[in-house]
Design a protein around this motif. Structure first.
Motif, PDB file in Angstrom:
ATOM      1  N   SER A   1       2.166   6.497  -7.038  1.00 23.69           N
ATOM      2  CA  SER A   1       1.069   7.250  -7.652  1.00 23.69           C
ATOM      3  C   SER A   1       1.025   8.707  -7.201  1.00 23.69           C
ATOM      4  O   SER A   1       0.387   9.536  -7.856  1.00 23.69           O
ATOM      5  CB  SER A   1      -0.269   6.567  -7.370  1.00 23.69           C
ATOM      6  OG  SER A   1      -0.522   6.516  -5.985  1.00 23.69           O
ATOM      7  N   ASN A   2       1.716   9.037  -6.114  1.00 23.12           N
ATOM      8  CA  ASN A   2       1.747  10.416  -5.599  1.00 23.12           C
ATOM      9  C   ASN A   2       3.177  10.752  -5.166  1.00 23.12           C
ATOM     10  O   ASN A   2       3.452  10.882  -3.972  1.00 23.12           O
ATOM     11  CB  ASN A   2       0.815  10.558  -4.394  1.00 23.12           C
ATOM     12  CG  ASN A   2      -0.601  10.212  -4.714  1.00 23.12           C
ATOM     13  OD1 ASN A   2      -1.291  10.951  -5.388  1.00 23.12           O
ATOM     14  ND2 ASN A   2      -1.052   9.060  -4.255  1.00 23.12           N
ATOM     15  N   PRO A   3       4.084  10.915  -6.126  1.00 23.32           N
ATOM     16  CA  PRO A   3       5.488  11.127  -5.749  1.00 23.32           C
ATOM     17  C   PRO A   3       5.716  12.369  -4.890  1.00 23.32           C
ATOM     18  O   PRO A   3       6.642  12.413  -4.083  1.00 23.32           O
ATOM     19  CB  PRO A   3       6.216  11.223  -7.078  1.00 23.32           C
ATOM     20  CG  PRO A   3       5.180  11.385  -8.122  1.00 23.32           C
ATOM     21  CD  PRO A   3       3.885  10.921  -7.558  1.00 23.32           C
ATOM     22  N   GLY A   4       4.869  13.363  -5.033  1.00 23.02           N
ATOM     23  CA  GLY A   4       5.000  14.564  -4.220  1.00 23.02           C
ATOM     24  C   GLY A   4       4.249  14.462  -2.905  1.00 23.02           C
ATOM     25  O   GLY A   4       4.276  15.382  -2.093  1.00 23.02           O
ATOM     26  N   GLY A   5       3.570  13.341  -2.687  1.00 25.57           N
ATOM     27  CA  GLY A   5       2.778  13.159  -1.480  1.00 25.57           C
ATOM     28  C   GLY A   5       1.404  13.790  -1.622  1.00 25.57           C
ATOM     29  O   GLY A   5       1.096  14.455  -2.603  1.00 25.57           O
ATOM     30  N   THR A   6       0.581  13.575  -0.637  1.00 25.40           N
ATOM     31  CA  THR A   6      -0.757  14.169  -0.577  1.00 25.40           C
ATOM     32  C   THR A   6      -0.943  14.758   0.813  1.00 25.40           C
ATOM     33  O   THR A   6      -0.139  14.510   1.716  1.00 25.40           O
ATOM     34  CB  THR A   6      -1.860  13.111  -0.806  1.00 25.40           C
ATOM     35  OG1 THR A   6      -1.841  12.185   0.281  1.00 25.40           O
ATOM     36  CG2 THR A   6      -1.684  12.375  -2.124  1.00 25.40           C
ATOM     37  N   ALA A   7      -2.005  15.504   0.986  1.00 23.49           N
ATOM     38  CA  ALA A   7      -2.285  16.079   2.301  1.00 23.49           C
ATOM     39  C   ALA A   7      -2.477  14.969   3.335  1.00 23.49           C
ATOM     40  O   ALA A   7      -1.979  15.059   4.455  1.00 23.49           O
ATOM     41  CB  ALA A   7      -3.529  16.968   2.242  1.00 23.49           C
ATOM     42  N   ALA A   8      -3.170  13.907   2.958  1.00 17.56           N
ATOM     43  CA  ALA A   8      -3.402  12.803   3.894  1.00 17.56           C
ATOM     44  C   ALA A   8      -2.092  12.122   4.271  1.00 17.56           C
ATOM     45  O   ALA A   8      -1.887  11.758   5.430  1.00 17.56           O
ATOM     46  CB  ALA A   8      -4.361  11.788   3.280  1.00 17.56           C
ATOM     47  N   MET A   9      -1.190  11.965   3.322  1.00 11.85           N
ATOM     48  CA  MET A   9       0.105  11.348   3.612  1.00 11.85           C
ATOM     49  C   MET A   9       0.913  12.235   4.555  1.00 11.85           C
ATOM     50  O   MET A   9       1.574  11.756   5.468  1.00 11.85           O
ATOM     51  CB  MET A   9       0.866  11.083   2.308  1.00 11.85           C
ATOM     52  CG  MET A   9       0.207  10.015   1.447  1.00 11.85           C
ATOM     53  SD  MET A   9       0.786   9.967  -0.256  1.00 11.85           S
ATOM     54  CE  MET A   9       2.405   9.267  -0.056  1.00 11.85           C
TER      55      MET A   9
ATOM     56  N   THR B   1       0.839  -1.202   0.000  1.00  9.78           N
ATOM     57  CA  THR B   1       0.000   0.000   0.000  1.00  9.78           C
ATOM     58  C   THR B   1       0.874   1.252   0.000  1.00  9.78           C
ATOM     59  O   THR B   1       0.624   2.200  -0.753  1.00  9.78           O
ATOM     60  CB  THR B   1      -0.927   0.007   1.224  1.00  9.78           C
ATOM     61  OG1 THR B   1      -1.730  -1.172   1.197  1.00  9.78           O
ATOM     62  CG2 THR B   1      -1.820   1.233   1.247  1.00  9.78           C
ATOM     63  N   ALA B   2       1.910   1.270   0.831  1.00  9.05           N
ATOM     64  CA  ALA B   2       2.822   2.419   0.889  1.00  9.05           C
ATOM     65  C   ALA B   2       3.549   2.605  -0.431  1.00  9.05           C
ATOM     66  O   ALA B   2       3.706   3.742  -0.906  1.00  9.05           O
ATOM     67  CB  ALA B   2       3.816   2.235   2.025  1.00  9.05           C
ATOM     68  N   GLN B   3       3.984   1.524  -1.053  1.00 11.63           N
ATOM     69  CA  GLN B   3       4.675   1.621  -2.346  1.00 11.63           C
ATOM     70  C   GLN B   3       3.762   2.192  -3.420  1.00 11.63           C
ATOM     71  O   GLN B   3       4.168   3.086  -4.176  1.00 11.63           O
ATOM     72  CB  GLN B   3       5.177   0.248  -2.787  1.00 11.63           C
ATOM     73  CG  GLN B   3       6.330  -0.271  -1.980  1.00 11.63           C
ATOM     74  CD  GLN B   3       6.679  -1.706  -2.358  1.00 11.63           C
ATOM     75  OE1 GLN B   3       6.052  -2.317  -3.223  1.00 11.63           O
ATOM     76  NE2 GLN B   3       7.694  -2.242  -1.695  1.00 11.63           N
ATOM     77  N   ILE B   4       2.539   1.706  -3.484  1.00 13.31           N
ATOM     78  CA  ILE B   4       1.582   2.203  -4.476  1.00 13.31           C
ATOM     79  C   ILE B   4       1.287   3.676  -4.240  1.00 13.31           C
ATOM     80  O   ILE B   4       1.226   4.477  -5.177  1.00 13.31           O
ATOM     81  CB  ILE B   4       0.298   1.363  -4.470  1.00 13.31           C
ATOM     82  CG1 ILE B   4       0.604  -0.036  -4.995  1.00 13.31           C
ATOM     83  CG2 ILE B   4      -0.801   2.028  -5.286  1.00 13.31           C
ATOM     84  CD1 ILE B   4      -0.530  -1.029  -4.819  1.00 13.31           C
TER      85      ILE B   4
END
Length: 60
Positions: free
Chosen positions: A22-30, A15-18
Motif C-alpha cells: 500500500s506504500n511502495p515508496g514507504g512512509t515517514a513512520a516506516m 502487516t509488513a507485506q500490506i
C-alpha cells in the motif's frame, strides 16, 4: 492504548507485506522505524509517565 514492539521483535509478516504494497515508496513512520529502531527503550521515558497522577516534565 499503546502498541509496543520491543527491540528485536518483528512486525508480523502480513502487516509488513500490506504496508509495503500500500506504500511502495514507504512512509515517514516506516523510515523512522527502519532507521531509529532500538535507539530508545520504554524505560528511557518511564519517569515522564508515572503510574499515578499527571506526567512530570522538568524544564531546564
Amino acid at each position: 492504548m499503546s502498541l509496543r514492539l520491543r527491540p528485536g521483535e518483528r512486525v508480523p509478516s502480513l502487516t509488513a507485506q500490506i504496508a509495503q504494497v500500500s506504500n511502495p515508496g514507504g512512509t515517514a513512520a516506516m523510515w523512522v522505524r527502519a532507521c531509529c529502531d532500538g535507539l530508545w527503550a520504554d524505560e528511557d521515558f518511564a519517569g515522564w509517565y508515572p503510574r499515578e497522577k499527571r506526567p512530570r516534565f522538568e524544564l531546564q
